[in-house]
Design an enzyme around this catalytic site. Structure first.
Site, PDB file in Angstrom:
ATOM      1  N   SER A   1       0.850  -1.191   0.000  1.00 39.35           N
ATOM      2  CA  SER A   1       0.000   0.000   0.000  1.00 39.35           C
ATOM      3  C   SER A   1       0.884   1.238   0.000  1.00 39.35           C
ATOM      4  CB  SER A   1      -0.866   0.019   1.266  1.00 39.35           C
ATOM      5  OG  SER A   1      -1.500   1.274   1.423  1.00 39.35           O
TER       6      SER A   1
ATOM      7  N   TYR B   1      -2.059  -0.867  10.401  1.00 34.27           N
ATOM      8  CA  TYR B   1      -2.126  -1.134   8.947  1.00 34.27           C
ATOM      9  C   TYR B   1      -0.846  -0.661   8.252  1.00 34.27           C
ATOM     10  CZ  TYR B   1      -3.987  -1.054   4.163  1.00 34.27           C
ATOM     11  OH  TYR B   1      -4.189  -1.258   2.815  1.00 34.27           O
TER      12      TYR B   1
HETATM   13  N1  LIG Z   1      -8.795  -0.175  -1.309  1.00 33.51           N
HETATM   14  C1  LIG Z   1      -7.702   0.522  -1.179  1.00 33.51           C
HETATM   15  O1  LIG Z   1      -7.710   1.759  -1.329  1.00 33.51           O
HETATM   16  C2  LIG Z   1      -6.377  -0.146  -0.878  1.00 33.51           C
HETATM   17  C3  LIG Z   1      -5.243   0.662  -0.874  1.00 33.51           C
HETATM   18  C4  LIG Z   1      -4.006   0.074  -0.635  1.00 33.51           C
HETATM   19  C5  LIG Z   1      -3.903  -1.293  -0.412  1.00 33.51           C
HETATM   20  N2  LIG Z   1      -5.029  -2.050  -0.413  1.00 33.51           N
HETATM   21  C6  LIG Z   1      -4.844  -3.481  -0.171  1.00 33.51           C
HETATM   22  O2  LIG Z   1      -5.359  -4.223  -1.273  1.00 33.51           O
HETATM   23  C7  LIG Z   1      -5.900  -5.466  -0.818  1.00 33.51           C
HETATM   24  C8  LIG Z   1      -7.337  -5.578  -1.282  1.00 33.51           C
HETATM   25  O3  LIG Z   1      -8.058  -4.468  -0.763  1.00 33.51           O
HETATM   26  P1  LIG Z   1      -9.610  -4.208  -1.065  1.00 33.51           P
HETATM   27  O4  LIG Z   1      -9.796  -2.748  -0.996  1.00 33.51           O
HETATM   28  O5  LIG Z   1     -10.046  -4.969  -2.246  1.00 33.51           O
HETATM   29  O6  LIG Z   1     -10.224  -4.844   0.268  1.00 33.51           O
HETATM   30  P2  LIG Z   1     -11.699  -5.416   0.563  1.00 33.51           P
HETATM   31  O7  LIG Z   1     -11.933  -5.143   2.005  1.00 33.51           O
HETATM   32  O8  LIG Z   1     -12.682  -4.954  -0.438  1.00 33.51           O
HETATM   33  O9  LIG Z   1     -11.461  -6.992   0.374  1.00 33.51           O
HETATM   34  C9  LIG Z   1     -10.560  -7.687   1.191  1.00 33.51           C
HETATM   35  C10 LIG Z   1     -10.956  -9.164   1.175  1.00 33.51           C
HETATM   36  O10 LIG Z   1     -10.050  -9.872   2.051  1.00 33.51           O
HETATM   37  C11 LIG Z   1     -10.822 -10.820   2.754  1.00 33.51           C
HETATM   38  N3  LIG Z   1     -10.148 -11.216   4.013  1.00 33.51           N
HETATM   39  C12 LIG Z   1      -9.988 -10.472   5.134  1.00 33.51           C
HETATM   40  N4  LIG Z   1      -9.370 -11.202   6.085  1.00 33.51           N
HETATM   41  C13 LIG Z   1      -9.124 -12.420   5.538  1.00 33.51           C
HETATM   42  C14 LIG Z   1      -8.507 -13.610   6.019  1.00 33.51           C
HETATM   43  N5  LIG Z   1      -8.035 -13.720   7.292  1.00 33.51           N
HETATM   44  N6  LIG Z   1      -8.407 -14.676   5.192  1.00 33.51           N
HETATM   45  C15 LIG Z   1      -8.908 -14.598   3.944  1.00 33.51           C
HETATM   46  N7  LIG Z   1      -9.515 -13.517   3.436  1.00 33.51           N
HETATM   47  C16 LIG Z   1      -9.620 -12.437   4.222  1.00 33.51           C
HETATM   48  C17 LIG Z   1     -12.157 -10.145   3.017  1.00 33.51           C
HETATM   49  O11 LIG Z   1     -13.185 -11.070   3.323  1.00 33.51           O
HETATM   50  C18 LIG Z   1     -12.371  -9.406   1.696  1.00 33.51           C
HETATM   51  O12 LIG Z   1     -13.111 -10.188   0.780  1.00 33.51           O
HETATM   52  C19 LIG Z   1      -5.729  -5.457   0.694  1.00 33.51           C
HETATM   53  O13 LIG Z   1      -4.530  -6.145   1.044  1.00 33.51           O
HETATM   54  C20 LIG Z   1      -5.598  -3.992   1.037  1.00 33.51           C
HETATM   55  O14 LIG Z   1      -4.910  -3.757   2.237  1.00 33.51           O
HETATM   56  C21 LIG Z   1      -6.256  -1.510  -0.625  1.00 33.51           C
END
Ligand SMILES: NC(=O)c1ccc[n+]([C@@H]2O[C@H](COP(=O)([O-])OP(=O)(O)OC[C@H]3O[C@@H](n4cnc5c(N)ncnc54)[C@H](O)[C@@H]3O)[C@@H](O)[C@H]2O)c1
Length: 277
Positions: A169, A182
Site C-alpha cells: 500500500s 495497517y
Molecule cells: N482499497 C484501497 O484503497 C487499498 C489501498 C491500498 C492497499 N489495499 C490493499 O489491497 C488489498 C485488497 O483491498 P480491497 O480494498 O479490495 O479490500 P476489501 O476489504 O474490499 O477486500 C478484502 C478481502 O479480504 C478478505 N479477508 C480479510 N481477512 C481475511 C482472512 N483472514 N483470510 C482470507 N480472506 C480475508 C475479506 O473477506 C475481503 O473479501 C488489501 O490487502 C488492502 O490492504 C487496498
C-alpha cells in the site's frame, strides 16, 4: 462516484485499458481475498484472459457468489475455445494449512500453479497510542503472516517462471493517522517481498508487490462517505480522484506477465502520485 468506473467484478471484461498478453491463456492463478473488491476484479480480469483462477476468501459464501458471477460472464463472452474457470473456496490466510488446502484445490482442478496473488487484507482503525494488542496481532497475522504463508505455499508448488504478487500500500511509505497497525503491516509486506524475491530467485520465481493508493472498494467506502475525509484524500492525490480496481489490475497483469520476467523484488505504486504528497 470518484472513480473512473462503477463497481462490480465483471466490469473488467469491458475494460479496454489493459494490455493482452498472449502467454496468459491456460495459466493458473490463486488469489486470496477474492470475494470482493480488488481480489474479485483480479479474478474476473484474469479469467477474461484465459487464466484459471482459484479465488479464496474467509467469506466463503461471497466467494462462491463471485466465482459464479465471473464464470457466467466468461461463458457468455465465450472468449476462448476452452473457457477459463474461477473456483471459489474458503481460506483464513492466518492459517498456514489453509494455504496448502487451497494449493491442493488448484492442483486438483487445474494441475498446476503459475501465479499466486496475496491480496487479502484488513484495515482497522485506532490511534497509535491506543492500538489494542489484539488489533496489532490480528493485523500483522492477516496482512503480513498471510502473505508469508501464501508465498511459502506458492513456492512449494510452482516451477521456474512462477510469479507471486503481494498487496502492499501507499501506507507502507506514508503515515495515515489512526492506521498505525495497517501502515506497519504494509511496510512489512514491502520488505518481506524483497526478502522473498532474493531467496526465491534461485528457483526462478519472481516476487513483487503493488502499492495502491485510494482505490474504490469497500475498504475505502468510509472515506467517500465522509466529506472531510474525502476532501483531504483528493487533496493528497495529485490526480485528484480515487483509482479503480481495473487500474490496479493493469499493474498486476503486467507483473504476472512475461513482459516483467526480469522484474523481481519491486513495488509498483498505483496511487495517482499520492506517495509523494
Ligand atoms: N482499497 C484501497 O484503497 C487499498 C489501498 C491500498 C492497499 N489495499 C490493499 O489491497 C488489498 C485488497 O483491498 P480491497 O480494498 O479490495 O479490500 P476489501 O476489504 O474490499 O477486500 C478484502 C478481502 O479480504 C478478505 N479477508 C480479510 N481477512 C481475511 C482472512 N483472514 N483470510 C482470507 N480472506 C480475508 C475479506 O473477506 C475481503 O473479501 C488489501 O490487502 C488492502 O490492504 C487496498
Amino acid at each position: 462516484m470518484t472513480t473512473a468506473e462503477p463497481a462490480g467484478p465483471g466490469r473488467v471484461l469491458n475494460a479496454a485499458m489493459t494490455a493482452i498478453y498472449p502467454e496468459m491463456p491456460g495459466k493458473v492463478a490463486v488469489i486470496t481475498g477474492a470475494a470482493r473488491g480488488m481480489g474479485a476484479r483480479f479474478a474476473a480480469g484474469l479469467a477474461a484472459r484465459g487464466v484459471h483462477v482459484v479465488g479464496a476468501d474467509i467469506d466463503g459464501e461471497q466467494m462462491a457468489a463471485t466465482a459464479a458471477q465471473v464464470n457466467a460472464e466468461v461463458a457468455e463472452r465465450a472468449l476462448f475455445d476452452a473457457p477459463s474457470r474461477v473456483v471459489g473456496t474458503h481460506i483464513d490466510v492466518t492459517k498456514p494449512d489453509d494455504h496448502e488446502t487451497v494449493a491442493q484445490t488448484a492442483l486438483e482442478h487445474f494441475g498446476r500453479i503459475d501465479f499466486w496473488v496475496n491480496n487479502a487484507g484488513v484495515f482497522p482503525y485506532a490511534l497509535a497510542g491506543e492500538i489494542p494488542a489484539d488489533q496489532m496481532r490480528s493485523t500483522l497475522a492477516v496482512n503480513v503472516e498471510g502473505v508469508l504463508y501464501g508465498a511459502q505455499t506458492a513456492a512449494r508448488h510452482m516451477g521456474p517462471g512462477g510469479a507471486i504478487v503481494n498487496m502492499s500500500s501507499v501506507s507502507a511509505v506514508r503515515v495515515r493517522k489512526g492506521r498505525g497497525a495497517y501502515c506497519t503491516s504494509k511496510a512489512a509486506v514491502a520488505h518481506l517481498t524483497e526478502s522473498l524475491a532474493v531467496e526465491f530467485g534461485d528457483r526462478g520465481i519472481r516476487v513483487n508487490s503493488i502499492a495502491p493508493g485510494y482505490i474504490d472498494t469497500e475498504m475505502t467506502r468510509w472515506v467517500q462517505e465522509d466529506p472531510v475525509a474525502l476532501r483531504h484524500a483528493l487533496d493528497v492525490v495529485p490526480l485528484h480522484r480515487f483509482g479503480s480496481p481495473e487500474e490496479v489490475f493493469g499493474a498486476l497483469l503486467f507483473l504476472l506477465s512475461d513482459s516483467a520476467r526480469y522484474i523481481t523484488g519491486h513495488s509498483i505504486a498505483v496511487d495517482g502520485g499520492s506517495r509523494h504528497v
